[in-house]
Design an enzyme around this catalytic site. Sequence first.
Site, short mmCIF file in Angstrom:
data_model
loop_
_atom_site.label_atom_id
_atom_site.label_comp_id
_atom_site.label_asym_id
_atom_site.label_seq_id
_atom_site.Cartn_x
_atom_site.Cartn_y
_atom_site.Cartn_z
N THR A 287 -27.10 -19.80 28.51
CA THR A 287 -25.76 -20.09 29.03
C THR A 287 -25.03 -21.02 28.06
O THR A 287 -25.63 -21.92 27.47
CB THR A 287 -25.88 -20.76 30.42
OG1 THR A 287 -26.73 -19.95 31.23
CG2 THR A 287 -24.52 -20.91 31.08
N HIS B 105 -15.16 -10.65 21.57
CA HIS B 105 -16.02 -10.40 22.72
C HIS B 105 -15.35 -9.49 23.75
O HIS B 105 -14.13 -9.30 23.74
CB HIS B 105 -16.40 -11.72 23.41
CG HIS B 105 -17.51 -12.45 22.71
ND1 HIS B 105 -17.28 -13.26 21.63
CD2 HIS B 105 -18.85 -12.49 22.93
CE1 HIS B 105 -18.43 -13.78 21.21
NE2 HIS B 105 -19.40 -13.32 21.98
N GLY C 150 -19.89 -19.75 22.50
CA GLY C 150 -20.88 -20.78 22.15
C GLY C 150 -21.36 -20.60 20.72
O GLY C 150 -21.57 -21.57 19.98
N THR C 151 -21.50 -19.34 20.30
CA THR C 151 -21.96 -19.06 18.94
C THR C 151 -20.94 -19.56 17.91
O THR C 151 -21.31 -20.20 16.92
CB THR C 151 -22.15 -17.54 18.76
OG1 THR C 151 -23.01 -17.07 19.81
CG2 THR C 151 -22.76 -17.20 17.42
N LYS D 41 -15.73 -12.11 29.41
CA LYS D 41 -16.32 -13.39 29.01
C LYS D 41 -15.44 -14.54 29.52
O LYS D 41 -14.22 -14.51 29.37
CB LYS D 41 -16.45 -13.45 27.48
CG LYS D 41 -17.11 -14.71 26.98
CD LYS D 41 -17.54 -14.57 25.52
CE LYS D 41 -18.14 -15.86 24.98
NZ LYS D 41 -19.29 -16.35 25.79
N ASN E 293 -27.21 -18.33 20.75
CA ASN E 293 -27.30 -16.87 20.55
C ASN E 293 -28.75 -16.50 20.28
O ASN E 293 -29.39 -17.06 19.40
CB ASN E 293 -26.42 -16.45 19.37
CG ASN E 293 -26.10 -14.98 19.40
OD1 ASN E 293 -26.99 -14.15 19.55
ND2 ASN E 293 -24.82 -14.64 19.29
N ARG F 66 -24.80 -9.82 33.80
CA ARG F 66 -24.96 -8.85 32.70
C ARG F 66 -26.21 -9.16 31.88
O ARG F 66 -27.00 -8.28 31.56
CB ARG F 66 -23.71 -8.86 31.80
CG ARG F 66 -22.48 -8.23 32.45
CD ARG F 66 -21.27 -8.33 31.55
NE ARG F 66 -20.75 -9.68 31.48
CZ ARG F 66 -19.86 -10.21 32.32
NH1 ARG F 66 -19.37 -9.46 33.27
NH2 ARG F 66 -19.45 -11.46 32.19
N MET F 67 -26.39 -10.42 31.52
CA MET F 67 -27.58 -10.79 30.73
C MET F 67 -28.82 -10.84 31.61
O MET F 67 -29.91 -10.43 31.20
CB MET F 67 -27.35 -12.15 30.06
CG MET F 67 -26.48 -12.07 28.83
SD MET F 67 -27.21 -11.06 27.52
CE MET F 67 -28.55 -12.10 26.99
N1 LIG Z 1 -27.33 -17.20 24.20
C1 LIG Z 1 -27.11 -15.88 24.15
O1 LIG Z 1 -27.70 -15.16 23.32
C2 LIG Z 1 -26.15 -15.28 25.09
C3 LIG Z 1 -25.47 -16.08 25.96
N2 LIG Z 1 -24.63 -15.54 26.88
C4 LIG Z 1 -24.07 -16.48 27.82
O2 LIG Z 1 -24.80 -16.34 29.04
C5 LIG Z 1 -23.94 -16.65 30.15
C6 LIG Z 1 -23.96 -15.49 31.14
O3 LIG Z 1 -23.35 -14.37 30.53
P1 LIG Z 1 -23.21 -13.00 31.34
O4 LIG Z 1 -24.54 -12.53 31.80
O5 LIG Z 1 -22.38 -12.12 30.50
O6 LIG Z 1 -22.35 -13.49 32.58
P2 LIG Z 1 -22.35 -12.90 34.10
O7 LIG Z 1 -21.14 -13.49 34.75
O8 LIG Z 1 -22.51 -11.43 34.06
O9 LIG Z 1 -23.69 -13.52 34.75
C7 LIG Z 1 -23.80 -14.79 35.28
C8 LIG Z 1 -24.55 -14.66 36.58
O10 LIG Z 1 -24.90 -15.96 37.07
C9 LIG Z 1 -24.63 -15.95 38.47
N3 LIG Z 1 -24.53 -17.31 39.00
C10 LIG Z 1 -23.44 -18.09 39.18
N4 LIG Z 1 -23.79 -19.28 39.71
C11 LIG Z 1 -25.13 -19.24 39.86
C12 LIG Z 1 -26.09 -20.16 40.36
N5 LIG Z 1 -25.73 -21.38 40.81
N6 LIG Z 1 -27.39 -19.80 40.38
C13 LIG Z 1 -27.79 -18.60 39.94
N7 LIG Z 1 -26.92 -17.67 39.46
C14 LIG Z 1 -25.62 -17.99 39.42
C15 LIG Z 1 -23.35 -15.14 38.58
O11 LIG Z 1 -23.09 -14.75 39.92
P3 LIG Z 1 -21.55 -14.43 40.34
O12 LIG Z 1 -21.10 -13.32 39.44
O13 LIG Z 1 -21.67 -14.07 41.78
O14 LIG Z 1 -20.78 -15.71 40.08
C16 LIG Z 1 -23.70 -13.97 37.67
O15 LIG Z 1 -24.47 -13.00 38.34
C17 LIG Z 1 -22.57 -16.97 29.55
O16 LIG Z 1 -22.45 -18.36 29.35
C18 LIG Z 1 -22.63 -16.24 28.20
O17 LIG Z 1 -21.77 -16.78 27.24
C19 LIG Z 1 -24.41 -14.20 26.95
C20 LIG Z 1 -25.01 -13.35 26.07
C21 LIG Z 1 -25.95 -13.81 25.06
O1 LIG Z 2 -20.71 -14.03 26.79
C1 LIG Z 2 -21.27 -13.30 25.94
O2 LIG Z 2 -21.25 -12.07 25.99
C2 LIG Z 2 -21.96 -13.95 24.81
N1 LIG Z 2 -22.06 -15.25 24.83
C3 LIG Z 2 -22.70 -16.06 23.84
C4 LIG Z 2 -21.67 -16.93 23.16
O3 LIG Z 2 -20.75 -17.42 23.81
O4 LIG Z 2 -21.81 -17.17 21.94
C5 LIG Z 2 -23.54 -15.24 22.90
C6 LIG Z 2 -22.95 -13.92 22.52
O5 LIG Z 2 -21.84 -14.14 21.71
C7 LIG Z 2 -22.58 -13.13 23.76
#
Ligand SMILES: NC(=O)C1=CN([C@@H]2O[C@H](COP(=O)(O)OP(=O)(O)OC[C@H]3O[C@@H](n4cnc5c(N)ncnc54)[C@H](OP(=O)(O)O)[C@@H]3O)[C@@H](O)[C@H]2O)C=CC1
Ligand SMILES: O=C(O)C1=N[C@H](C(=O)O)C[C@H](O)C1
Length: 257
Positions: A88, A144, A154-155, A148, A116, A23-24
């Site tokens: 992540t 959320h 994490g935030t 998730k 975040n 998603r991200m």
């Molecule tokens: N810091 C910030 O501002 C934010 C942080 N986040 C965090 O970001 C992370 C991802 O969130 P989100 O995008 O919603 O999650 P998703 O599950 O949509 O995306 C994670 C992706 O990583 C892939 N993946 C898994 N293992 C590997 C690997 N070894 N190498 C490369 N890719 C891999 C997954 O594949 P598959 O689905 O096939 O397992 C999936 O496509 C979470 O920890 C979330 O909390 C999210 C939003 C904002």
């Molecule tokens: O998984 C999410 O969506 C998000 N993850 C981050 C978190 O765990 O704080 C950032 C934001 O809240 C979105």
Amino acid sequence: MTDEQEKGATGPIRVGVLGARGRMGIEVCKAVDGAADMELVATVDQGDPLSAVADAGAQVVVDFTTPDVVMDNLRWCVDQGVHAVVGTTGFTGQRLDQVRGWLGGRPELGVVIAPNFGIGAVLMMQFATRAARHFESVEIIEQHHPRKLDAPSGTATHTARLVAAARAEAGLGPVPDATADEVAGARGADIDGVRVHAVRATGLLAHQEVLFGTIGETLTIRHDSYDRVSFMPGVLLAVRAVPGRPGLTLGLDPLLD
Ligand SMILES: NC(=O)C1=CN([C@@H]2O[C@H](COP(=O)(O)OP(=O)(O)OC[C@H]3O[C@@H](n4cnc5c(N)ncnc54)[C@H](OP(=O)(O)O)[C@@H]3O)[C@@H](O)[C@H]2O)C=CC1
Ligand SMILES: O=C(O)C1=N[C@H](C(=O)O)C[C@H](O)C1
């Protein structure tokens, strides 16, 4: 240096995205693609080889994967001499120390880890840290989307640690709470003495309230992300900054000053 890397040293920042089909990751790829000073050179998801990032001569990796793989990814980036911007979740104090240890051997490398990337969320955490010393009570409610994987967010975990540190610095004691009979979980998770409640519901994206209380008044500090594009200005800011910030940068705060 290969021809590709040579080009990156003077031209756009060459960026690889890990978790590119998530998603991200999808949003990050779009944002990098649309940035005039960046070039998206590698997209890696589950099952793809990390070597694609090195082969493409990426200078900066952006990681939005999962807490169980992010440390291996980061280790690889440090070994390969690639700067990293990490969104992540799952970074405990122990994990952060481990990253600092790896970077000790690569003084030219930068890693930005931010719980975040939303500018409003960063400000929400700063405001909460500022308010913390003035209120005897505090609880965090994060909300959320139900896909998730981790709870609390994490935030919320980071906010709880910041608030707890500010309370300790101000000499505040434990948050008052007379609960003697609790259904397990009813009072939320205890993170450094701060209660954190996690809500998951379809229709939500990423939201957080920090609720403070003292005699006769409460203060609620709230942030809402309604769309993942809200994280992109912060991600791009970190990609631009990380080559010039050796060592570990935790949070976006120093990049916004
Ligand atoms: N810091 C910030 O501002 C934010 C942080 N986040 C965090 O970001 C992370 C991802 O969130 P989100 O995008 O919603 O999650 P998703 O599950 O949509 O995306 C994670 C992706 O990583 C892939 N993946 C898994 N293992 C590997 C690997 N070894 N190498 C490369 N890719 C891999 C997954 O594949 P598959 O689905 O096939 O397992 C999936 O496509 C979470 O920890 C979330 O909390 C999210 C939003 C904002
Ligand atoms: O998984 C999410 O969506 C998000 N993850 C981050 C978190 O765990 O704080 C950032 C934001 O809240 C979105």
